[in-house]
Write a protein that holds these residues in place. Sequence first.
Motif, PDB file in Angstrom:
ATOM      1  N   TYR A   1       0.796  -1.298  -0.024  1.00 58.36           N
ATOM      2  CA  TYR A   1       0.051  -0.095  -0.058  1.00 58.36           C
ATOM      3  C   TYR A   1       0.857   1.400  -0.186  1.00 58.36           C
ATOM      4  O   TYR A   1       0.699   2.232  -0.534  1.00 58.36           O
ATOM      5  N   ILE A   2       1.971   1.282   0.782  1.00 52.24           N
ATOM      6  CA  ILE A   2       2.855   2.370   0.858  1.00 52.24           C
ATOM      7  C   ILE A   2       3.410   2.571  -0.639  1.00 52.24           C
ATOM      8  O   ILE A   2       3.649   3.645  -0.916  1.00 52.24           O
ATOM      9  N   SER A   3       3.963   1.303  -1.236  1.00 51.46           N
ATOM     10  CA  SER A   3       4.493   1.771  -2.476  1.00 51.46           C
ATOM     11  C   SER A   3       3.404   2.031  -3.432  1.00 51.46           C
ATOM     12  O   SER A   3       3.757   3.068  -4.279  1.00 51.46           O
ATOM     13  N   ASP A   4       2.188   1.668  -3.427  1.00 53.29           N
ATOM     14  CA  ASP A   4       1.204   2.225  -4.269  1.00 53.29           C
ATOM     15  C   ASP A   4       1.068   3.506  -4.072  1.00 53.29           C
ATOM     16  O   ASP A   4       0.638   4.549  -5.083  1.00 53.29           O
ATOM     17  N   LEU A   5       0.926   4.178  -2.936  1.00 50.62           N
ATOM     18  CA  LEU A   5       0.687   5.571  -2.737  1.00 50.62           C
ATOM     19  C   LEU A   5       1.673   6.403  -3.024  1.00 50.62           C
ATOM     20  O   LEU A   5       1.450   7.566  -3.616  1.00 50.62           O
TER      21      LEU A   5
ATOM     22  N   GLU B   1       3.874   5.830  -5.581  1.00 53.18           N
ATOM     23  CA  GLU B   1       3.742   5.931  -7.044  1.00 53.18           C
ATOM     24  C   GLU B   1       2.593   6.939  -7.420  1.00 53.18           C
ATOM     25  O   GLU B   1       2.771   7.623  -8.506  1.00 53.18           O
ATOM     26  N   ARG B   2       1.600   7.074  -6.700  1.00 52.91           N
ATOM     27  CA  ARG B   2       0.605   8.119  -7.143  1.00 52.91           C
ATOM     28  C   ARG B   2       1.123   9.333  -6.442  1.00 52.91           C
ATOM     29  O   ARG B   2       0.349  10.209  -6.632  1.00 52.91           O
ATOM     30  N   GLY B   3       1.993   9.416  -5.933  1.00 52.27           N
ATOM     31  CA  GLY B   3       2.574  10.833  -5.149  1.00 52.27           C
ATOM     32  C   GLY B   3       1.706  11.084  -3.839  1.00 52.27           C
ATOM     33  O   GLY B   3       1.640  12.374  -3.642  1.00 52.27           O
ATOM     34  N   GLU B   4       0.959  10.213  -3.277  1.00 49.37           N
ATOM     35  CA  GLU B   4       0.125  10.622  -2.265  1.00 49.37           C
ATOM     36  C   GLU B   4       1.008  10.521  -0.818  1.00 49.37           C
ATOM     37  O   GLU B   4       0.590   9.418  -0.079  1.00 49.37           O
ATOM     38  N   PHE B   5       2.119  11.190  -0.569  1.00 50.63           N
ATOM     39  CA  PHE B   5       2.773  11.134   0.601  1.00 50.63           C
ATOM     40  C   PHE B   5       2.015  11.446   1.786  1.00 50.63           C
ATOM     41  O   PHE B   5       2.259  11.213   3.013  1.00 50.63           O
TER      42      PHE B   5
END
Length: 321
Positions: free
Chosen positions: A238-242, A244-248
Amino acid sequence: MSPDTGNKFTEGGDDSLSRYLKPDTPEIKEIKSLQGNEYEYSVYLGTIEYSIARYFYENDLKIRDKDAVAALNNIKKNYDKEISFFKQDLEIEIIEDLIELLEEEPISHHEFKLAIDYVLEVIDNRSWMEDEQAYLKWAAYVMGLFTGKESEEYENSVRKFAARMGLSSKHADLMLMKGDEEDYFEFVESYGAEGTDELTEEELVAEMETKFLSLPEDEKFDFLLENGPEFYELVGLYISDLSERGEFDKIQDLYEKLTERYDDFLYLYVYMGGIYIEKDPFLARSYFEKALETLDKLDELSDSTREALRAKFLNLIDKLD
């Protein structure tokens, strides 16, 4: 040789396994695989696997998985030949045990070949475990051939391997068939997947990851807050997915909430450090330092695993300096 059958079938030399099989029917020929039909064919699959495991444990602890594969392939290719054709003791062990079963409960030629194919796939599903005897040891373990001490040693080796590969304790339990696979099944089934009984452990975990990523964001969040340490692969996913979407911002929100509940969540710090290596090396370094501090709090890690992780974290920190 099998302690149960001895040379019962091989003394004459003119018997063959094919004599104990029924003719195929059009309906039987339609079956492409025994996946999903394990219960119906369990006695045949179990006989093949038990023969292999027993031969390994009682007769030759030096054989490897590839020897079992070679034996099964040779039997499948030449099952219509006289038993005297087969020269390897493992092959004869499997054939003798199968004949004893088929005398009472015959199946067709096609079903027999599918049973061999199924066991070959089971063996292959263990090949990723970096051990030339991965299947043999697993089979001897799950079939109860190991002593209590041997079982404990095997379980420890699997858990150490899982930790080294970055797999969660739930995944280690799944590999050991300890019953906690129900956690995986229940998760996948609760989100609409069918046929989970047909999946291998790797396919089941992959299916779980796919289903997890398809959840609404709030459900992902809630699931990880409740189950993060047990399913820490999903936290990393999930952290990797976020990332990649730039949702830090979401990553930081998840991090703060997880650390409020679990202050020794080692792999969370590792995942956080990983996503910030390029974006913010100073911040990444702080997360790896936090992971380093957490190492000595975790009693479940072996000394060798602990030191291997310590060396990796120190190396990452040095590179970020």
